[in-house]
Scaffold this active site. Structure first.
Site, mmCIF file in Angstrom:
data_model
loop_
_atom_site.group_PDB
_atom_site.id
_atom_site.type_symbol
_atom_site.label_atom_id
_atom_site.label_comp_id
_atom_site.label_asym_id
_atom_site.label_seq_id
_atom_site.Cartn_x
_atom_site.Cartn_y
_atom_site.Cartn_z
ATOM 1 N N HIS A 85 -13.745 -30.992 3.551
ATOM 2 C CA HIS A 85 -12.952 -30.035 4.328
ATOM 3 C C HIS A 85 -13.714 -28.715 4.489
ATOM 4 O O HIS A 85 -13.878 -28.205 5.603
ATOM 5 C CB HIS A 85 -11.614 -29.794 3.619
ATOM 6 C CG HIS A 85 -10.694 -28.855 4.336
ATOM 7 N ND1 HIS A 85 -9.696 -29.292 5.183
ATOM 8 C CD2 HIS A 85 -10.622 -27.500 4.352
ATOM 9 C CE1 HIS A 85 -9.052 -28.243 5.683
ATOM 10 N NE2 HIS A 85 -9.594 -27.139 5.188
ATOM 11 N N GLU A 86 -14.201 -28.181 3.380
ATOM 12 C CA GLU A 86 -14.900 -26.886 3.448
ATOM 13 C C GLU A 86 -16.211 -27.009 4.220
ATOM 14 O O GLU A 86 -16.594 -26.093 4.942
ATOM 15 C CB GLU A 86 -15.142 -26.325 2.039
ATOM 16 C CG GLU A 86 -13.864 -26.027 1.231
ATOM 17 C CD GLU A 86 -12.827 -25.162 1.958
ATOM 18 O OE1 GLU A 86 -13.215 -24.287 2.747
ATOM 19 O OE2 GLU A 86 -11.610 -25.379 1.729
ATOM 20 N N HIS A 143 -15.497 -26.528 7.822
ATOM 21 C CA HIS A 143 -15.437 -25.097 8.173
ATOM 22 C C HIS A 143 -16.853 -24.506 8.245
ATOM 23 O O HIS A 143 -17.188 -23.744 9.152
ATOM 24 C CB HIS A 143 -14.655 -24.318 7.103
ATOM 25 C CG HIS A 143 -13.156 -24.466 7.198
ATOM 26 N ND1 HIS A 143 -12.456 -24.129 8.329
ATOM 27 C CD2 HIS A 143 -12.228 -24.880 6.298
ATOM 28 C CE1 HIS A 143 -11.154 -24.334 8.118
ATOM 29 N NE2 HIS A 143 -10.988 -24.799 6.893
ATOM 30 N N GLU A 185 -9.626 -24.713 11.782
ATOM 31 C CA GLU A 185 -9.003 -25.783 11.008
ATOM 32 C C GLU A 185 -9.249 -27.147 11.666
ATOM 33 O O GLU A 185 -9.313 -28.161 10.972
ATOM 34 C CB GLU A 185 -7.503 -25.495 10.855
ATOM 35 C CG GLU A 185 -6.800 -26.306 9.788
ATOM 36 C CD GLU A 185 -7.235 -26.003 8.342
ATOM 37 O OE1 GLU A 185 -7.979 -25.031 8.113
ATOM 38 O OE2 GLU A 185 -6.843 -26.773 7.459
#
Ligand SMILES: [Zn+2]
Length: 498
Positions: free
Chosen positions: A265-266, A269, A295
């Protein structure tokens, strides 16, 4: 004598970059505070951060700069990107000027108090300890909405801060269609045999998990010469320029899932941040498009890629090199089913892709009711529990696993949550488009395909910075505005539903 627009625009850029220098310097200190700062450094650090933010605010609203932006706003000879930058800076100045310095200070003090009482309330597992701070914040936020002005619902003024493309009207329509469709999907998935997830909850030593995480971020395309990964209490991504992007992760020795998907997830980003146009540093055109788009990038990598069968057909054998004993009995199908188990639960950050949106929707409903003063703050916990029963069918037993679980309200962030759902929906729509353009993504996901996907995202989304509004960007990438049918289709395909 009239000064040439070029020279004025240069002055504007220089000033914006100096403000950005201060903000990014503050971000370095914040990153350090969450990763390496010794405990006793907290007092001085709070001062240093306050001074930097205050100075950045002063510079960003300086009278001479304001005059410059208003002057450039009148000029007809700027190019499209320059015009857009000026329009965004103008809009921000107009908004900032509606809030007096005294109001900003009052809000920031209320947030500091609220954060402390949220911590105390969590410790005591008692919403009542947070209630008066929350009341104060809700009052300030409602006042802020009035000061900023809005059409329709006062909550619109707050959403605008995070996602200019969204409003109560658009979100009501979106959730109105999405929630019943999701409920049907959840019911259908829950008819299927229950997946086994026991292999995720074994002992996975910290050091091996760290090595696995570093391997994974490199495979996904994270440039370690323009960023690094560290450990922190709560995973996050921050950047100081497109050439220095920091991600953090956390490790639970008894749960492989925690670290693996927060890592992906990170990275999602971070890949976005590393792909922003570095030459536009400090200008809106060098920033991310919106929080929803940010997101969308994390959710695309985490879910569309990182929870797909084809990804694990390639990467499970790699993962087994790190954990041969723990995973020796597990094949890609079993792994895939286990990591996609759908189950209504209490905690948003641990929710599966389907029930996740109920968590967001509940917060959205409550925030709207709070800002319009329909819901008294003292009834928040009861309202929360009622909505969890109605929408997820789960019983909230205490405040820590109920309305005290997220930090956002204590930060004064009202209007933020909807960007989580929007991000997932944009992710599915971008992913669908990527699969059309690169059909190989459907059958294989090794580092060659992943590099192709990243290259496509870089061109279609990252390199454009904030030159387009969210919906315009979506139309440019996919040929149409946001439509939740792509998310529904993605879920149907993943769970092999008719
Ligand atoms: Zn995120």
């Amino acid at each position: 004598m009239m000064i040439a627009s070029d020279s004025l625009y240069q002055q504007y850029s220089d000033h914006m970059r100096r403000v950005a220098d201060l903000r990014y310097a503050a971000a370095v200190l914040q990153w350090d505070q969450e990763t390496y700062m010794p405990q006793k450094g907290a007092g001085a650090r709070a001062r240093q951060l306050a001074t930097l933010s205050e100075t950045a605010h002063e510079w960003a609203t300086a009278a001479a700069f304001e005059k410059l932006v208003y002057e450039l706003q009148q000029r007809g000879d700027l190019n499209a990107v320059q015009q857009r930058n000026i329009a965004l800076s103008y809009d921000e100045l107009v908004r900032r000027k509606k809030l007096s310095a005294a109001f900003v200070r009052r809000s920031s003090e209320a947030v500091s108090r609220a954060f402390q009482s949220w911590i105390a309330a969590r410790k005591a597992n008692d919403f009542k300890l947070f209630q008066s701070s929350l009341s104060e914040l809700v009052g300030l936020k409602a006042e802020e909405a009035d000061l900023l002005g809005y059409e329709g619902h006062p909550y619109n003024a707050l959403i605008y801060e995070y996602e200019r493309s969204a409003s109560v009207k658009s979100l009501d329509a979106l959730f109105g269609a999405l929630m019943p469709a999701l409920q049907q999907l959840i019911d259908a998935v829950r008819q299927q045999p229950e997946p086994d997830t026991s292999f995720l909850q074994q002992n996975y030593p910290k050091e091996q998990q760290w090595k696995w995480g570093m391997y994974l971020v490199k495979e996904l395309g994270f440039d370690l010469e323009a960023g690094r990964q560290d450990l922190s209490e709560h995973p996050f991504t921050t950047n100081f320029s497109a050439k220095d992007v920091r991600i953090t992760t956390r490790i639970d020795e008894n749960d492989l899932a925690n670290m693996t998907w927060s890592c992906i997830h990170e990275v999602g980003h971070a890949l976005y941040e590393q792909g922003l146009p570095n030459e536009e540093y400090g200008l809106p055109s060098g920033e991310y498009a919106s929080l929803s788009i940010h997101e969308s990038q994390s959710r695309l990598w985490e879910n569309c890629v990182g929870r797909s069968l084809v990804f694990w057909q390639h990467y499970l054998p790699e993962l087994k090199r790190f954990f041969p004993e723990q995973l020796k009995e597990v094949d890609p199908e079993r792994f895939f089913r286990g990591i996609n188990k759908v189950e209504p639960s209490l905690i948003r950050t641990e929710a599966d892709e389907l029930t996740y949106h109920s968590h967001v929707y509940i917060r959205y409903v409550i925030e709207k009711e709070l800002i319009s003063r329909e819901l008294p703050v003292k009834e928040v916990a009861a309202r929360w529990n009622e909505l969890y029963r109605d929408h997820l069918g789960v019983t909230v037993k205490d405040d820590v696993t109920g309305c005290l679980q997220d930090v956002h309200w204590s930060h004064g962030s009202f209007g933020y949550f909807p960007t989580y759902s929007l991000g997932s929906l944009y992710a599915a729509q971008f992913w669908h488009q990527a699969q059309q353009v690169m059909p190989a993504l459907n059958s294989q996901l090794n580092n060659v395909q992943l590099a192709g996907l990243l290259k496509w995202l870089r061109t279609e989304i990252h390199a454009k910075g904030r030159t387009l509004e969210t919906e315009a960007l979506c139309r440019e990438v996919t040929g149409e505005g946001l439509d939740s049918r792509f998310f529904v289709g993605y879920i149907r395909q993943k769970f092999m539903l008719p």
